[in-house]
Design a protein around this motif. Sequence first.
Motif, mmCIF file in Angstrom:
data_model
loop_
_atom_site.group_PDB
_atom_site.id
_atom_site.type_symbol
_atom_site.label_atom_id
_atom_site.label_comp_id
_atom_site.label_asym_id
_atom_site.label_seq_id
_atom_site.Cartn_x
_atom_site.Cartn_y
_atom_site.Cartn_z
ATOM 1 N N CYS A 85 40.985 -84.828 28.025
ATOM 2 C CA CYS A 85 41.603 -85.662 29.058
ATOM 3 C C CYS A 85 43.115 -85.760 28.837
ATOM 4 C CB CYS A 85 40.956 -87.041 29.046
ATOM 5 S SG CYS A 85 41.526 -88.142 30.356
ATOM 6 N N GLY B 228 44.604 -82.533 29.858
ATOM 7 C CA GLY B 228 44.283 -82.103 31.218
ATOM 8 C C GLY B 228 43.366 -80.894 31.275
ATOM 9 N N THR C 62 35.470 -90.726 33.052
ATOM 10 C CA THR C 62 36.514 -91.699 33.342
ATOM 11 C C THR C 62 37.624 -91.033 34.146
ATOM 12 O OG1 THR C 62 37.707 -91.220 31.284
ATOM 13 C CG2 THR C 62 36.028 -92.941 31.200
ATOM 14 N N ASP C 63 38.533 -91.848 34.636
ATOM 15 C CA ASP C 63 39.678 -91.304 35.382
ATOM 16 C C ASP C 63 40.456 -90.348 34.471
ATOM 17 O OD1 ASP C 63 39.012 -92.841 37.543
ATOM 18 O OD2 ASP C 63 40.428 -94.457 37.091
ATOM 19 N N GLY C 64 40.769 -89.189 35.005
ATOM 20 C CA GLY C 64 41.499 -88.187 34.233
ATOM 21 C C GLY C 64 40.609 -87.102 33.666
ATOM 22 N N ASP C 65 39.299 -87.367 33.556
ATOM 23 C CA ASP C 65 38.381 -86.333 33.090
ATOM 24 C C ASP C 65 38.180 -85.281 34.175
ATOM 25 O OD1 ASP C 65 37.785 -87.288 30.513
ATOM 26 O OD2 ASP C 65 36.311 -88.710 31.292
ATOM 27 N N ARG C 66 38.036 -84.042 33.752
ATOM 28 C CA ARG C 66 37.770 -82.928 34.674
ATOM 29 C C ARG C 66 36.481 -82.260 34.233
ATOM 30 N NH1 ARG C 66 42.691 -79.073 34.277
ATOM 31 N NH2 ARG C 66 41.495 -77.982 35.888
#
Length: 256
Positions: free
Chosen positions: A214, A217, A108-112
């Motif tokens: 997430c 960060g 998802t958005d924000g996952d690295r």
Amino acid sequence: MDKKRILILGGTAEARELAARLAERDDLAVTLSLAGRTIDPAPQPVPVRSGGFGGVAGLADYLGAQAIDLLIDATHPFARQISANARAASRETGIPLLRLERRGWDETDGDRWTRVATMADAVAALGKDPRRVFLAIGRQEAKAFDAAPQHRYLVRSVDPVDPPLDAPQVEYLLARGPFAVEDEVALLREHRIEVIVSKNSGGEATHGKIVAACILGLPIVLVERTAADDGHRAGTAEEAERLADHLLTSLRKRGV
């Protein structure tokens, strides 16, 4: 009543859920097989056999001796050997196989995420510079990280890692999920974790660390599953019960 006999290869929450659903039915006789590796396994709703079968031949012999009508592989998504044995035994005996495998996590958005294919790739992905690493991969493959002894590791598993890692900076944490997101955030902060290594196991019980990463960060090195064509597949216990009924009905129509 002529009960149809089902063998579930288990060890997962999904296997237990499916066994509980099937245990309520008087038209089925269900046995759950566990590998026997967990020291204190959770109680199960159906009769349990524990231990290995002795490879493909042993599993095929068991299926025949117990007059099993349907084999359900509900083992962990990364339990590659037993799943391969189940496919081979199904082909050898002609007994239908149903694979119950929970779906993996979606990014998802924000996952690295750094996606890798093997545990050796995960070791390499950590890089050469020392880092504080949270190994949330269970105990069986933790020894792979001896190849990168420069890192400081926090290893979480249900049972002790035996033998322990040879890497000089390792801390062990024994715990069984589910893990709440807030607890995972606190754990990562307490140990000043810089990167997480996880298998893409899916499910809710261990998803908390993914969400916590997430929130903070933090990067995750994610070992992906090996794709396999198992034929009949289900992603939930409910789907598996419906598909099991379909397969057993087909057997009845053929007079098997």
